[in-house]
Design a protein around this motif. Structure first.
Motif, PDB file in Angstrom:
ATOM      1  N   ALA A  68      82.619 -70.217  72.750  1.00 59.61           N
ATOM      2  CA  ALA A  68      81.878 -69.835  71.419  1.00 59.61           C
ATOM      3  C   ALA A  68      82.981 -68.551  71.388  1.00 59.61           C
ATOM      4  N   ALA A  69      83.243 -68.312  70.827  1.00 62.50           N
ATOM      5  CA  ALA A  69      84.175 -66.702  70.067  1.00 62.50           C
ATOM      6  C   ALA A  69      82.989 -66.168  69.975  1.00 62.50           C
ATOM      7  N   SER A  70      83.035 -64.931  69.679  1.00 60.81           N
ATOM      8  CA  SER A  70      82.207 -63.884  69.565  1.00 60.81           C
ATOM      9  C   SER A  70      83.032 -62.758  68.636  1.00 60.81           C
ATOM     10  N   GLN A  71      82.142 -62.736  67.457  1.00 57.89           N
ATOM     11  CA  GLN A  71      82.305 -62.418  66.373  1.00 57.89           C
ATOM     12  C   GLN A  71      82.933 -60.714  66.223  1.00 57.89           C
ATOM     13  N   SER A 124      83.754 -61.107  61.087  1.00 59.36           N
ATOM     14  CA  SER A 124      84.590 -62.090  60.816  1.00 59.36           C
ATOM     15  C   SER A 124      83.730 -63.739  61.201  1.00 59.36           C
ATOM     16  N   SER A 125      84.712 -64.507  60.349  1.00 55.02           N
ATOM     17  CA  SER A 125      83.853 -66.171  60.710  1.00 55.02           C
ATOM     18  C   SER A 125      84.199 -66.598  61.601  1.00 55.02           C
ATOM     19  N   VAL A 126      82.685 -67.623  62.092  1.00 52.64           N
ATOM     20  CA  VAL A 126      83.708 -68.734  63.267  1.00 52.64           C
ATOM     21  C   VAL A 126      84.008 -69.580  62.961  1.00 52.64           C
ATOM     22  N   ASN A 127      85.157 -69.667  63.554  1.00 49.52           N
ATOM     23  CA  ASN A 127      85.590 -70.819  62.761  1.00 49.52           C
ATOM     24  C   ASN A 127      86.807 -71.963  63.827  1.00 49.52           C
ATOM     25  N   MET A 170      91.355 -66.137  66.201  1.00 51.52           N
ATOM     26  CA  MET A 170      90.131 -65.287  65.231  1.00 51.52           C
ATOM     27  C   MET A 170      91.329 -63.811  65.096  1.00 51.52           C
TER      28      MET A 170
END
Length: 119
Positions: free
Chosen positions: A12-15, A60-63, A69
């Protein structure tokens, strides 16, 4: 038939979060709102008023479909570019308002004349 192995899960990418503030006496709120709208899909933006400042909180939106990102600096720069673009659009609209109204009046006046002559 063998069962399909489970899909690999990407970490999971951190925002990314960043705050940008503007002097409310010189910055148009509608330009901030328009710039925030144009960030849809990239980030969310909450605009708050704190005294004589507008504080824009960008997240930021997690996409998962996007490979990379934006960093906090890139997100801030993108937002500032959008705000500058919206400010320019507002100034151009104000300067051309009279001409635009004349063009619309002529166009609709000609339409009304054509309808009266046809009837």
């Amino acid at each position: 038939m063998r069962p399909m192995p489970p899909a690999a899960k990407l970490p999971a990418a951190s925002q990314v979060e960043v705050a940008v503030d503007f002097d409310s006496s010189i910055q148009n709120l509608s330009a901030l709102d328009s710039a925030a709208y144009r960030l849809i899909g990239t980030a969310t933006c909450q605009v708050d008023r704190a005294g004589n400042r507008y504080v824009c909180r960008l997240v930021s939106s997690v996409n998962p479909q996007k490979v990379a990102m934006l960093s906090s600096d890139e997100l801030k720069e993108r937002f500032l570019h959008l705000v500058a673009d919206e400010n320019l659009r507002i100034r151009l609209a104000e300067k051309t308002d009279g001409v635009r109204n004349v063009i619309l009046a002529l166009a609709f006046g000609a339409l009304a004349t054509n309808q009266n002559n046809a009837g």
